[in-house]
Design a protein around this motif. Structure first.
Motif, PDB file in Angstrom:
ATOM      1  N   VAL A 344       0.802  -1.235   0.000  1.00 16.55           N
ATOM      2  CA  VAL A 344       0.000   0.000   0.000  1.00 16.55           C
ATOM      3  C   VAL A 344       0.829   1.277   0.000  1.00 16.55           C
ATOM      4  CG1 VAL A 344      -2.115  -0.984   0.948  1.00 16.55           C
ATOM      5  CG2 VAL A 344      -0.337  -0.182   2.509  1.00 16.55           C
ATOM      6  N   LYS A 345       2.080   1.187   0.439  1.00 16.44           N
ATOM      7  CA  LYS A 345       2.944   2.381   0.472  1.00 16.44           C
ATOM      8  C   LYS A 345       4.386   1.937   0.283  1.00 16.44           C
ATOM      9  CE  LYS A 345       0.409   5.293   3.581  1.00 16.44           C
ATOM     10  NZ  LYS A 345       0.045   5.324   4.948  1.00 16.44           N
ATOM     11  N   TYR A 346       5.204   2.865  -0.202  1.00 19.51           N
ATOM     12  CA  TYR A 346       6.643   2.589  -0.272  1.00 19.51           C
ATOM     13  C   TYR A 346       7.326   3.254   0.906  1.00 19.51           C
ATOM     14  CZ  TYR A 346       5.862   1.555  -5.260  1.00 19.51           C
ATOM     15  OH  TYR A 346       5.428   1.024  -6.443  1.00 19.51           O
ATOM     16  N   ILE A 347       8.443   2.652   1.335  1.00 19.04           N
ATOM     17  CA  ILE A 347       9.321   3.353   2.277  1.00 19.04           C
ATOM     18  C   ILE A 347      10.678   3.478   1.598  1.00 19.04           C
ATOM     19  CG2 ILE A 347      10.377   3.376   4.583  1.00 19.04           C
ATOM     20  CD1 ILE A 347       8.149   1.563   5.525  1.00 19.04           C
ATOM     21  N   ILE A 348      11.091   4.738   1.393  1.00 15.17           N
ATOM     22  CA  ILE A 348      12.392   4.986   0.762  1.00 15.17           C
ATOM     23  C   ILE A 348      13.219   5.823   1.736  1.00 15.17           C
ATOM     24  CG2 ILE A 348      13.571   5.989  -1.236  1.00 15.17           C
ATOM     25  CD1 ILE A 348      10.917   5.591  -2.801  1.00 15.17           C
ATOM     26  N   ASP A 349      14.368   5.301   2.110  1.00 14.38           N
ATOM     27  CA  ASP A 349      15.237   5.975   3.093  1.00 14.38           C
ATOM     28  C   ASP A 349      14.445   6.415   4.331  1.00 14.38           C
ATOM     29  OD1 ASP A 349      17.382   5.660   1.378  1.00 14.38           O
ATOM     30  OD2 ASP A 349      16.976   7.567   0.350  1.00 14.38           O
ATOM     31  N   GLY A 350      13.624   5.529   4.816  1.00 17.73           N
ATOM     32  CA  GLY A 350      12.875   5.788   6.052  1.00 17.73           C
ATOM     33  C   GLY A 350      11.637   6.648   5.865  1.00 17.73           C
ATOM     34  N   LYS A 351      11.387   7.136   4.643  1.00 25.09           N
ATOM     35  CA  LYS A 351      10.213   8.014   4.436  1.00 25.09           C
ATOM     36  C   LYS A 351       9.127   7.277   3.656  1.00 25.09           C
ATOM     37  CE  LYS A 351      12.406  12.534   4.260  1.00 25.09           C
ATOM     38  NZ  LYS A 351      13.575  12.699   3.424  1.00 25.09           N
ATOM     39  N   GLU A 352       7.886   7.460   4.104  1.00 19.35           N
ATOM     40  CA  GLU A 352       6.762   6.815   3.403  1.00 19.35           C
ATOM     41  C   GLU A 352       6.322   7.653   2.201  1.00 19.35           C
ATOM     42  OE1 GLU A 352       3.430   5.950   5.839  1.00 19.35           O
ATOM     43  OE2 GLU A 352       4.453   4.312   6.868  1.00 19.35           O
ATOM     44  N   THR A 353       5.995   6.998   1.120  1.00 16.47           N
ATOM     45  CA  THR A 353       5.465   7.702  -0.053  1.00 16.47           C
ATOM     46  C   THR A 353       4.540   6.776  -0.837  1.00 16.47           C
ATOM     47  OG1 THR A 353       6.006   8.800  -2.142  1.00 16.47           O
ATOM     48  CG2 THR A 353       7.551   7.117  -1.412  1.00 16.47           C
ATOM     49  N   GLU A 354       3.634   7.396  -1.566  1.00 14.21           N
ATOM     50  CA  GLU A 354       2.768   6.587  -2.453  1.00 14.21           C
ATOM     51  C   GLU A 354       3.144   6.821  -3.904  1.00 14.21           C
ATOM     52  OE1 GLU A 354      -1.419   5.829  -1.989  1.00 14.21           O
ATOM     53  OE2 GLU A 354      -1.331   6.926  -0.097  1.00 14.21           O
ATOM     54  N   GLU A 355       4.218   7.584  -4.130  1.00 11.47           N
ATOM     55  CA  GLU A 355       4.609   7.885  -5.511  1.00 11.47           C
ATOM     56  C   GLU A 355       5.742   6.982  -5.988  1.00 11.47           C
ATOM     57  OE1 GLU A 355       5.356  11.948  -6.514  1.00 11.47           O
ATOM     58  OE2 GLU A 355       3.395  12.579  -5.793  1.00 11.47           O
ATOM     59  N   VAL A 356       5.672   6.605  -7.247  1.00 11.87           N
ATOM     60  CA  VAL A 356       6.769   5.853  -7.856  1.00 11.87           C
ATOM     61  C   VAL A 356       7.891   6.862  -8.105  1.00 11.87           C
ATOM     62  CG1 VAL A 356       7.482   4.519  -9.881  1.00 11.87           C
ATOM     63  CG2 VAL A 356       5.173   4.217  -8.957  1.00 11.87           C
ATOM     64  N   PRO A 357       9.064   6.640  -7.500  1.00  8.37           N
ATOM     65  CA  PRO A 357      10.113   7.649  -7.631  1.00  8.37           C
ATOM     66  C   PRO A 357      10.779   7.654  -9.015  1.00  8.37           C
ATOM     67  CG  PRO A 357      10.913   5.789  -6.385  1.00  8.37           C
ATOM     68  CD  PRO A 357       9.484   5.492  -6.694  1.00  8.37           C
ATOM     69  N   TYR A 358      11.546   8.702  -9.287  1.00  8.26           N
ATOM     70  CA  TYR A 358      12.278   8.836 -10.554  1.00  8.26           C
ATOM     71  C   TYR A 358      13.057   7.552 -10.864  1.00  8.26           C
ATOM     72  CZ  TYR A 358      16.183  10.327 -13.538  1.00  8.26           C
ATOM     73  OH  TYR A 358      17.129  10.413 -14.519  1.00  8.26           O
ATOM     74  N   GLU A 359      13.840   7.110  -9.885  1.00  7.52           N
ATOM     75  CA  GLU A 359      14.502   5.804 -10.014  1.00  7.52           C
ATOM     76  C   GLU A 359      14.154   5.003  -8.772  1.00  7.52           C
ATOM     77  OE1 GLU A 359      18.507   6.263 -12.714  1.00  7.52           O
ATOM     78  OE2 GLU A 359      18.528   7.038 -10.682  1.00  7.52           O
TER      79      GLU A 359
END
Ligand code: IMP
Length: 424
Positions: A344-359
């Motif tokens: 349901v969500k991504y965690i990137i470098d400890g931060k939650e996001t619902e967006e698909v990042p650039y890479e």
């Protein structure tokens, strides 16, 4: 009349062929708008399995016209094999299969270049299907390509030779690969005869005329939105625009002519080839999904990477495509699991996001929501209401989070194993 679109919302292999085949009765024409023989659309009916690569999936319905649009790239050798497969199945296609004069041709040296490029990339290879797709689209953009309409020209051989020489000079700086060019060229020129039998059309005029006269057209996507050359997981993508916008340039229709956009997603997720895949499972669960879902490539036979369904990824492709309805396929593959997970969500470098990042970084993590499995066969279900409560809840939860109605649920590979949730 508007043109409806059907396409895959993940990394391909979502089961588009079967749904196109089902929907085909509601249309007069099925048109391919991008991709080429890298695609493998599998259809199962009357106990037999058919795999199509270039020819639209509507070919098995006798009333349908099938059009290969200008955005498609064609390898005459594969194309001939497909036609022979149809002959063997006694499918009559000669008066209802058309091809755009502007579709580009895949030469044997395009395949050779694909293989040599991949070899040169070493560990960072794309995992291409090696069908020559990338080099052919490069020649299209580079304005060097040969098109279907060129096969009628008297200097076709010279044009071929010029392009081949160009390829050979590029190849001289790339690693050697095992490829019998002479043999492949002989086959290529021999297969031209089959290609010549298929009527060539000025497809943009053809499509627009058909729309004007009220013909119902379904544009059939290949690969999946996450493999789109602009919006996919670049550079691990294919070389065409697989999203709805690709229909406009791959068939020559204006954006205001786009009607329904039917997005297909598996009840889980797969990917074949290299590149990021946030919900990929490297454990026994991934292995069970692969085995239960027979997740091996229809074109290359490669084992597919498997994982749970990824909602941020799906929300992204629903947005890009303007999806108006969803089809959920292969839900029966989940029959064996007591617990199901939904990303349901991504965690990137400890931060939650619902967006698909650039890479998509390697350390990406997913937050999962757990759902109860149904652990029983769905073979008996003939309507959506017949499904076990847990399966209905799973579908409802996805629908609510994705914000688009799920109008069909596929419970098996056969034509008949499809549950409708609302009249089409
Ligand atoms: P190419 O389109 O053959 O150059 O392959 C580029 C990437 O897209 C590779 O990762 C392939 O595995 C993937 N790919 C291409 N066609 C399909 C398809 O029809 N289904 C799934 N993956 C595909």
């Amino acid at each position: 009349m508007n043109i409806d679109v059907i396409l895959g919302l993940q990394w391909g292999d979502e089961g588009k062929g079967k749904i196109v085949d089902y929907l085909a009765d509601k249309y007069d024409i099925v048109a391919r708008f991008q991709g080429g023989p890298n695609a493998g659309h599998t259809l199962v009916f009357d106990g037999k399995k058919y795999v199509l690569h270039t020819i639209p999936s509507g070919v098995f319905r006798p009333h349908l016209i099938n059009l290969i649009g200008n955005g498609v790239v064609i390898d005459p050798i594969t194309f001939e094999k497909e036609l022979k497969g149809l002959d063997a199945a006694d499918v009559k296609y000669l008066d209802r299969l058309y091809i755009s004069q502007k579709a580009h041709l895949i030469l044997p040296t395009h395949r050779l270049l694909d293989a040599a490029n991949e070899k040169a990339k070493g560990k960072s290879k794309i995992g291409s299907t090696l069908r020559g797709i990338g080099p052919t689209y490069m020649d299209r953009t580079g304005r060097n390509g040969l098109r279907v309409g060129d096969i009628n020209k008297i200097d076709f051989k010279e044009r071929y030779e010029r392009l081949k020489q160009k390829h050979l000079s590029i190849l001289s700086s790339l690693p050697q690969v095992d490829f019998d060019l002479e043999e492949e060229e002989t086959k290529w020129f021999a297969s031209m005869e089959s290609l010549r039998k298929i009527p060539q059309v000025n497809s943009e005029y053809y499509v627009n005329r058909c729309l004007k006269y009220g013909k119902r057209i379904l544009a059939e996507g290949a690969q999946g939105s996450m493999l789109d050359v602009d919006f996919g997981t670049y550079p691990f993508v294919t070389s065409s625009n697989t999203v709805t916008a690709g229909v406009c340039v791959g068939l020559g229709v204006s954006p205001d002519k786009i009607g329904e956009v039917i997005g297909i997603t598996k009840a889980y997720c797969t990917r074949v080839g290299s590149g990021p895949f946030p919900s990929e499972l490297f454990d026994e669960t991934g292995e069970r999904l692969r085995k239960e879902g027979h997740e091996f490539g229809a074109t290359t036979g490669r084992p597919r990477r498997c994982g749970w369904i990824d909602l941020p990824q799906l929300k992204y492709t629903i947005m890009l495509n303007g999806v108006t309805q969803l089809v959920l396929t292969k839900i029966d593959v989940l029959n064996i699991f007591k617990e199901l997970k939904v990303g349901v969500k991504y965690i990137i470098d400890g931060k939650e996001t619902e967006e698909v990042p650039y890479e998509i970084p390697e350390n990406i993590k997913l937050v999962y929501e757990e759902h109860k499995g149904w652990v029983q066969s769905l073979a008996e279900a003939v309507s959506f209401e017949d499904l076990p409560l847990e399966a209905k809840n799973y579908v409802a939860a996805l629908e609510e989070q994705l914000g688009v109605p799920i109008t069909m649920v596929s419970t098996g590979p056969d034509r008949k194993e499809l549950l409708l949730r609302k009249a089409h």
